[in-house]
Write an enzyme that holds these catalytic residues in place. Sequence first.
Site, PDB file in Angstrom:
ATOM      1  N   GLU A 164      17.747 -30.219   5.450  1.00  0.00           N
ATOM      2  CA  GLU A 164      18.216 -28.974   6.075  1.00  0.00           C
ATOM      3  C   GLU A 164      19.253 -29.300   7.143  1.00  0.00           C
ATOM      4  OE1 GLU A 164      14.635 -27.219   7.612  1.00  0.00           O
ATOM      5  OE2 GLU A 164      14.074 -29.043   8.683  1.00  0.00           O
ATOM      6  N   ASP A 214      17.893 -26.599  17.983  1.00  0.00           N
ATOM      7  CA  ASP A 214      18.918 -26.478  16.941  1.00  0.00           C
ATOM      8  C   ASP A 214      20.327 -26.378  17.512  1.00  0.00           C
ATOM      9  OD1 ASP A 214      16.674 -26.298  15.256  1.00  0.00           O
ATOM     10  OD2 ASP A 214      16.653 -24.115  15.421  1.00  0.00           O
TER      11      ASP A 214
END
Length: 492
Positions: free
Chosen positions: A186, A16
């Site tokens: 997302e 991430d």
Amino acid sequence: MTGFFGDPVLPGFRPDPSVCRVGADYYLVTSSFEWFPGLPVFHSRDLVNWRRIGSALDRASQLDLDGCEPSRGLFAPTIRHHDGVFHLVCTLMDGPGHFVVTATDPAGPWSQPHWLDGEGFDPSLFFDDGPDGGDGRAWFTAARVLDEAAGRTEIWMREYLPRERRLTGPEHALWSGSHPDARWSEAPHLYKIDGTYVLLTAEGGTDVDHSVVAARADRVTGPYEGAPGNPVLPPAKGPVTCTGHADLVQTPYGDWRAVLLGVRPGSALGRETFLSRITWEEGWPVFSPVVHTGLRRPLHDGFATLSADWSTLRTPAAPFWTTGDGLRLRLRPDRLGERTTPSLLARPQEQPDCDVSTELHFAPAAPDEQAGLAVVLDDDTHLLFLRTTEGLSLHHGPEVLAGVAVPPGPVRLGVRIRGFSHTFAHAAPDGAWQDLTTVEATFLTPLFTSIQLGLYATSHGRPSTNQARFAWFDITYPGRQEPPGHQGVSSK
């Protein structure tokens, strides 16, 4: 710009990624889940060679991970710079939720968390004050679940007040995916490019269907129109898969790059940080292919100090280690398999094939006292190669896989990792390595986190004043010269 675009520029457990640039300097953060210190911060001048400069959450007062479940904790941070201040937003899952920390120096210290309202995960910030216009307002975006069973999510936004570190005003629903059946929209990030607002999100979940989609609008609040060629980065096939969760950055020369996560199949490395070159066609981002060419960084740590790359499981109430004369771990009642903070220091495995070794000085005073080498996915899934009162034993949870008697005194412990194959070996300090057993450890397959290699000590629920000393810790790679003075974990 130099280097090989598409290499795992941050190999191992670095999922991430988010990046920002200040002048000639780039700063990057990644998720850390249940590991402490939280949210590692890296610096680079070329987007290829990164150096860890600290962590955004490195004090117990900032981050309470007590009882945190595996693969929970800190999800998906975003780092941005505005008006001389770095703002980093993240979500503490199973905790109070979204928060922001700030700093004038990305190496720290960072502020105490300011908790933010709102549901969901994967928060981001956008400062609308570019040279091409904008009203000077800042915006907070995040993803939230609408229907978990169907993987239906929504990207929402509220205004962010940078000086007050809080949200204000109404919510705006921006995006729910590139098509009606889209799953797990997302990781939203907003940019303003040539006067147009560009929204980049991930889609398809974090497995092999992971992708990147783009949308754009004339106003920051929308409506957003998807790219006709979505996904702009389709599900990847080949030596790197699961690519997604991208964040864009513009170089001082005006061109664009993306950092993103990806997975090298066939190992337990999990999600790593890769780099892609971005070009633009008709206002939409085009990603260069993400490939792998084998970046390797051998390590020898003599523990003069404890480097920032070592982590603990959850937040320790106080240090249980000392350095200077090697690394000394106090034996404490806590143990792996509990939702506590055991005497474990670990660092990410960075390559599918590597040799790991250490020299242990430890005399167990009771059957419950153990110390040694750890290969850890999480509390419940790990391999422990330990010295006990009976010699050396290899543990997979409560099961003892193999054991061998060894004389008192220092002993070297090692493991040769080749994908999921783990061969454990031992040696006297001046002797040859002797293989104990090989474990095909496919049970180490990661979900959100990945394999950590570390050093561990426990007294198994009983108080103890004993310590285990590790003289050094090495990670080397097949075919490379070993560090001077140390013999690699070769077969006997």
